[in-house]
Structures are given as C-alpha cells and as structure tokens.
Motif scaffolding. Structure first.
Motif, PDB file in Angstrom:
ATOM      1  N   GLN A   1       0.854  -1.190   0.000  1.00 36.60           N
ATOM      2  CA  GLN A   1       0.000   0.000   0.000  1.00 36.60           C
ATOM      3  C   GLN A   1       0.890   1.240   0.000  1.00 36.60           C
ATOM      4  OE1 GLN A   1      -3.447   0.532   1.879  1.00 36.60           O
ATOM      5  NE2 GLN A   1      -4.026  -1.605   2.174  1.00 36.60           N
TER       6      GLN A   1
ATOM      7  N   LEU B   1      -1.569  14.207   1.716  1.00 39.07           N
ATOM      8  CA  LEU B   1      -2.819  14.708   1.134  1.00 39.07           C
ATOM      9  C   LEU B   1      -3.486  15.712   2.074  1.00 39.07           C
ATOM     10  CD1 LEU B   1      -4.551  11.527  -0.337  1.00 39.07           C
ATOM     11  CD2 LEU B   1      -3.826  13.545  -1.614  1.00 39.07           C
TER      12      LEU B   1
ATOM     13  N   LEU C   1      -0.768  14.854  -6.265  1.00 41.19           N
ATOM     14  CA  LEU C   1      -1.337  13.706  -6.995  1.00 41.19           C
ATOM     15  C   LEU C   1      -0.242  12.987  -7.760  1.00 41.19           C
ATOM     16  CD1 LEU C   1      -4.711  15.215  -8.270  1.00 41.19           C
ATOM     17  CD2 LEU C   1      -4.391  13.489  -6.492  1.00 41.19           C
TER      18      LEU C   1
ATOM     19  N   ALA D   1       0.616   9.116  -7.335  1.00 39.10           N
ATOM     20  CA  ALA D   1       0.627   8.195  -8.480  1.00 39.10           C
ATOM     21  C   ALA D   1       1.976   7.483  -8.579  1.00 39.10           C
ATOM     22  CB  ALA D   1       0.329   8.967  -9.764  1.00 39.10           C
TER      23      ALA D   1
ATOM     24  N   GLN E   1       2.124   4.964  -5.955  1.00 38.11           N
ATOM     25  CA  GLN E   1       1.172   3.885  -6.272  1.00 38.11           C
ATOM     26  C   GLN E   1       1.736   2.952  -7.344  1.00 38.11           C
ATOM     27  OE1 GLN E   1      -1.875   3.301  -4.663  1.00 38.11           O
ATOM     28  NE2 GLN E   1      -1.645   1.388  -5.790  1.00 38.11           N
TER      29      GLN E   1
ATOM     30  N   MET F   1      -4.739   1.885 -10.940  1.00 42.60           N
ATOM     31  CA  MET F   1      -4.762   3.042 -10.038  1.00 42.60           C
ATOM     32  C   MET F   1      -6.170   3.608  -9.888  1.00 42.60           C
ATOM     33  SD  MET F   1      -1.262   5.031 -10.154  1.00 42.60           S
ATOM     34  CE  MET F   1      -0.814   5.230 -11.851  1.00 42.60           C
ATOM     35  N   PHE F   2      -6.980   3.480 -10.933  1.00 47.08           N
ATOM     36  CA  PHE F   2      -8.386   3.864 -10.780  1.00 47.08           C
ATOM     37  C   PHE F   2      -9.047   2.944  -9.747  1.00 47.08           C
ATOM     38  CE2 PHE F   2     -10.063   7.340 -13.095  1.00 47.08           C
ATOM     39  CZ  PHE F   2      -9.241   7.556 -14.195  1.00 47.08           C
TER      40      PHE F   2
ATOM     41  N   VAL G   1     -10.201   3.896  -2.000  1.00 52.43           N
ATOM     42  CA  VAL G   1     -10.029   4.949  -0.993  1.00 52.43           C
ATOM     43  C   VAL G   1     -11.363   5.646  -0.785  1.00 52.43           C
ATOM     44  CG1 VAL G   1      -8.875   7.129  -0.456  1.00 52.43           C
ATOM     45  CG2 VAL G   1      -7.627   5.307  -1.611  1.00 52.43           C
TER      46      VAL G   1
ATOM     47  N   ARG H   1     -13.832   3.122   0.778  1.00 44.36           N
ATOM     48  CA  ARG H   1     -13.451   2.659   2.123  1.00 44.36           C
ATOM     49  C   ARG H   1     -13.762   3.746   3.148  1.00 44.36           C
ATOM     50  NH1 ARG H   1      -7.953   0.666   1.317  1.00 44.36           N
ATOM     51  NH2 ARG H   1      -7.153   2.720   1.813  1.00 44.36           N
TER      52      ARG H   1
ATOM     53  N   TYR I   1     -16.142   6.018  -9.563  1.00 48.66           N
ATOM     54  CA  TYR I   1     -15.876   5.839  -8.133  1.00 48.66           C
ATOM     55  C   TYR I   1     -17.163   5.463  -7.394  1.00 48.66           C
ATOM     56  CZ  TYR I   1     -11.148   7.800  -8.583  1.00 48.66           C
ATOM     57  OH  TYR I   1      -9.829   8.003  -8.920  1.00 48.66           O
TER      58      TYR I   1
ATOM     59  N   HIS J   1      -7.889   9.158 -19.747  1.00 44.00           N
ATOM     60  CA  HIS J   1      -6.654   9.502 -19.029  1.00 44.00           C
ATOM     61  C   HIS J   1      -5.565   9.963 -19.987  1.00 44.00           C
ATOM     62  CE1 HIS J   1      -2.989   8.927 -16.621  1.00 44.00           C
ATOM     63  NE2 HIS J   1      -3.765   9.370 -15.663  1.00 44.00           N
TER      64      HIS J   1
ATOM     65  N   TRP K   1      -2.466  18.142 -19.503  1.00 42.70           N
ATOM     66  CA  TRP K   1      -1.517  18.598 -18.476  1.00 42.70           C
ATOM     67  C   TRP K   1      -0.189  18.994 -19.118  1.00 42.70           C
ATOM     68  CZ3 TRP K   1      -3.322  14.036 -15.151  1.00 42.70           C
ATOM     69  CH2 TRP K   1      -4.151  14.483 -14.124  1.00 42.70           C
TER      70      TRP K   1
HETATM   71  C1  LIG Z   1       0.179  12.149 -12.118  1.00 40.84           C
HETATM   72  C2  LIG Z   1      -1.073  12.482 -11.322  1.00 40.84           C
HETATM   73  C3  LIG Z   1      -1.450  13.962 -11.459  1.00 40.84           C
HETATM   74  C4  LIG Z   1      -2.216  11.634 -11.835  1.00 40.84           C
HETATM   75  O1  LIG Z   1      -2.498  11.487 -13.160  1.00 40.84           O
HETATM   76  N1  LIG Z   1      -3.586  10.707 -13.273  1.00 40.84           N
HETATM   77  C5  LIG Z   1      -3.990  10.326 -12.032  1.00 40.84           C
HETATM   78  C6  LIG Z   1      -5.118   9.503 -11.736  1.00 40.84           C
HETATM   79  C7  LIG Z   1      -6.280  10.067 -11.210  1.00 40.84           C
HETATM   80 CL1  LIG Z   1      -6.336  11.772 -10.986  1.00 40.84          CL
HETATM   81  C8  LIG Z   1      -7.393   9.274 -10.891  1.00 40.84           C
HETATM   82  C9  LIG Z   1      -7.317   7.886 -11.088  1.00 40.84           C
HETATM   83  C10 LIG Z   1      -6.152   7.299 -11.618  1.00 40.84           C
HETATM   84  C11 LIG Z   1      -5.067   8.127 -11.932  1.00 40.84           C
HETATM   85 CL2  LIG Z   1      -3.633   7.408 -12.573  1.00 40.84          CL
HETATM   86  C12 LIG Z   1      -3.123  10.908 -11.098  1.00 40.84           C
HETATM   87  C13 LIG Z   1      -3.201  10.750  -9.614  1.00 40.84           C
HETATM   88  O2  LIG Z   1      -3.197   9.322  -9.391  1.00 40.84           O
HETATM   89  C14 LIG Z   1      -3.415   8.830  -8.111  1.00 40.84           C
HETATM   90  C15 LIG Z   1      -3.013   7.519  -7.881  1.00 40.84           C
HETATM   91  C16 LIG Z   1      -3.206   6.939  -6.613  1.00 40.84           C
HETATM   92  C17 LIG Z   1      -3.801   7.665  -5.576  1.00 40.84           C
HETATM   93  C18 LIG Z   1      -3.980   7.051  -4.256  1.00 40.84           C
HETATM   94  C19 LIG Z   1      -4.068   5.657  -4.117  1.00 40.84           C
HETATM   95  C20 LIG Z   1      -4.195   5.050  -2.868  1.00 40.84           C
HETATM   96  C21 LIG Z   1      -4.254   5.859  -1.712  1.00 40.84           C
HETATM   97  C22 LIG Z   1      -4.381   5.507  -0.316  1.00 40.84           C
HETATM   98  C23 LIG Z   1      -4.476   4.124   0.207  1.00 40.84           C
HETATM   99  O3  LIG Z   1      -4.522   3.143  -0.591  1.00 40.84           O
HETATM  100  O4  LIG Z   1      -4.508   3.990   1.466  1.00 40.84           O
HETATM  101  C24 LIG Z   1      -4.388   6.588   0.527  1.00 40.84           C
HETATM  102  S1  LIG Z   1      -4.258   7.993  -0.359  1.00 40.84           S
HETATM  103  C25 LIG Z   1      -4.171   7.254  -1.873  1.00 40.84           C
HETATM  104  C26 LIG Z   1      -4.035   7.865  -3.112  1.00 40.84           C
HETATM  105  C27 LIG Z   1      -4.210   8.986  -5.841  1.00 40.84           C
HETATM  106  C28 LIG Z   1      -4.021   9.557  -7.111  1.00 40.84           C
END
Ligand SMILES: CC(C)c1onc(-c2c(Cl)cccc2Cl)c1COc1ccc(-c2ccc3c(C(=O)O)csc3c2)cc1
Length: 228
Positions: free
Chosen positions: A21, A30, A44, A48, A51, A85-86, A92, A95, A126, A204, A211
């Motif tokens: 995790q 965050l 973010l 990412a 992650q 990652m979605f 999150v 949960r 989501y 995406h 971006w």
């Molecule tokens: C490069 C960036 C700007 C980006 O580009 N596309 C996306 C992006 C977005 Cl905006 C939405 C969905 C997928 C992606 Cl790649 C993102 C941000 O990606 C994220 C990836 C993963 C988390 C994430 C996961 C788990 C957890 C947990 C947990 O498990 O306890 C606690 S906090 C948290 C946070 C958030 C954001």
C-alpha cells in the motif's frame, strides 16, 4: 465450491494486495493545507508515483507473473497501470478512509487541472465501485484480472497471459457467488466495471496530453510507464 489450490491462490493475492500500500507518510501529505491547482497536481503526482511502485511490487506476487516473458511483464504493467490506479483510488473513496483522506483526495483531484468532461465519468466510476461493496479478496482479484489482460499493446505471448487471467477469473467468479448469493449477476457487474475502466483509461490519455500542454511535469517513473 472453491478448491484448496484456489483458496491458497486467493490468500497469496489478497495478502500481497494488503501488504503493498502507499506508505502512510506519503498518504498523509494529502492532508497538508495548500490547495492550489499546482499544489494539488504535485501531490497527486507523488501519490501516483508511489502507487506505481506499490503496483510493481504487488504484481511480482501474482503467481505465474514472473514466469511470463520479461518484456510481456513490462507491457502488462504499462498497459494496466492507469486502470489499477483507478481501482485502487476507488477503494479509498469507498473505504471512507478514517483520517479524512477521502474528502481531500476528491478535492485535490477536482482541482488539479482536469477538465470537467473527465471529472464526471471519473467520479461516476468511483460511485459505481462503491455501490458494489466489494470484499478485499474481490478487490485484489479484480485488480489482478485487470493486470492480466492479454490484449494490451505489445504483448507477444497473449495465450500465456490469457491462461493466467482465466485462472483468476474462475476464482473471482466462485468468490462472487459465495459472497453475494442473493445477487447472481454480481460477477457480471464486476466485469462490467472493467469495460468502464478501459474508457477511463482512454480519457486519461487525454488528461495527460492536456496537463503536458500546460507544461506540467511528471516524475521519471510516470514518464516511463505512461510514455510521456
Ligand atoms: C500524475 C497524477 C497527477 C495523476 O495522473 N492521473 C492520475 C489519476 C487520477 Cl487523478 C485518478 C485515477 C487514476 C489516476 Cl492514474 C493521477 C493521480 O493518481 C493517483 C493515484 C493513486 C492515488 C492514491 C491511491 C491510494 C491511496 C491511499 C491508500 O490506498 O490507502 C491513501 S491515499 C491514496 C491515493 C491517488 C491519485
């Protein structure tokens, strides 16, 4: 009737999913109090990147994955990273994180330079994941099934990936029947989410392009996995 081997397989995958995790100190960032679009994007990006590292470690624990052709392993990771990652970020939201991560994560995503046309389907997804009330075994197996998608770009030995994915789908199907006896369509609904994930993955690509147009920088790991 899940067999002994299938039970063992499910345990390995679920334990690995829970073990790998995002570190708490990264997730906690965050909660810091800068909320500019710039600050949100940077946070973010950090989430990412962390992650993706977690995803690579998790994938190594999928029985059979490391026996695949090395280049195919890379192709599967690159092709599934966004979808995984979605799924992970969806958990999150569903949960309802105790420490308020849910609200701030939503706030930061909504205010990070993503256009409204992508925000709406993203948060609909989501919501639809939340409504499934998946148990952790289902979450782990659904992520595994997503990673083991044979028709990703540049995969050479698709049959080998298909065999692995079918093994996981069989366990997931049986688990859904066990966990949701009152809902025979549950497994089909889960697979429907995978279709939605593909659409989000296409959105995406456009999010990344926009971006980059605004001169946003990504980390070397994200540049490598997303070919940006
Ligand atoms: C490069 C960036 C700007 C980006 O580009 N596309 C996306 C992006 C977005 Cl905006 C939405 C969905 C997928 C992606 Cl790649 C993102 C941000 O990606 C994220 C990836 C993963 C988390 C994430 C996961 C788990 C957890 C947990 C947990 O498990 O306890 C606690 S906090 C948290 C946070 C958030 C954001």
């Amino acid at each position: 009737e899940i067999t002994k081997e299938q039970q063992a397989l499910m345990k390995i995958i679920t334990d690995a999913y829970n073990r790998h995790q995002i570190p708490q100190d990264v997730a906690k960032k965050l909660l810091q109090d800068q909320y500019s679009a710039e600050e949100n994007f940077l946070l973010l990006t950090e989430m990412a990147t962390s992650q993706v590292q977690v995803l690579v470690e998790f994938t190594k624990n999928i029985p059979g994955f490391l026996s695949l052709d090395r280049e195919d392993q890379i192709a599967l990771l690159k092709g599934s990273a966004v979808e995984a990652m979605f799924l992970r970020s969806a958990q999150v939201f569903s949960r309802k994180m105790p420490s308020g991560h849910t609200e701030v994560l939503e706030e930061r995503i909504r205010k990070s330079g993503i256009s409204e046309e992508f925000i709406t389907p993203m948060f609909n997804f989501y919501k639809s994941i939340g409504e499934l009330h998946m148990v952790q075994e289902e979450q782990a197996l659904l992520t595994t099934v997503t990673i083991l998608t044979p028709d990703r770009p540049y995969v050479k030995d698709q049959q080998a990936v298909e065999r692995l994915q079918e093994t996981m789908l069989d366990v997931l199907r049986k688990l859904c029947v066990l966990q949701h006896p009152q809902e025979p369509q549950y497994f089909a609904r889960l697979l429907g989410r995978l279709t939605e994930l593909r659409t989000l993955s296409h959105y995406h690509t456009e999010m990344l392009a926009s971006w980059r147009m605004n001169d946003h920088k990504f980390t070397p790991l994200l540049c490598e996995i997303w070919d940006v």
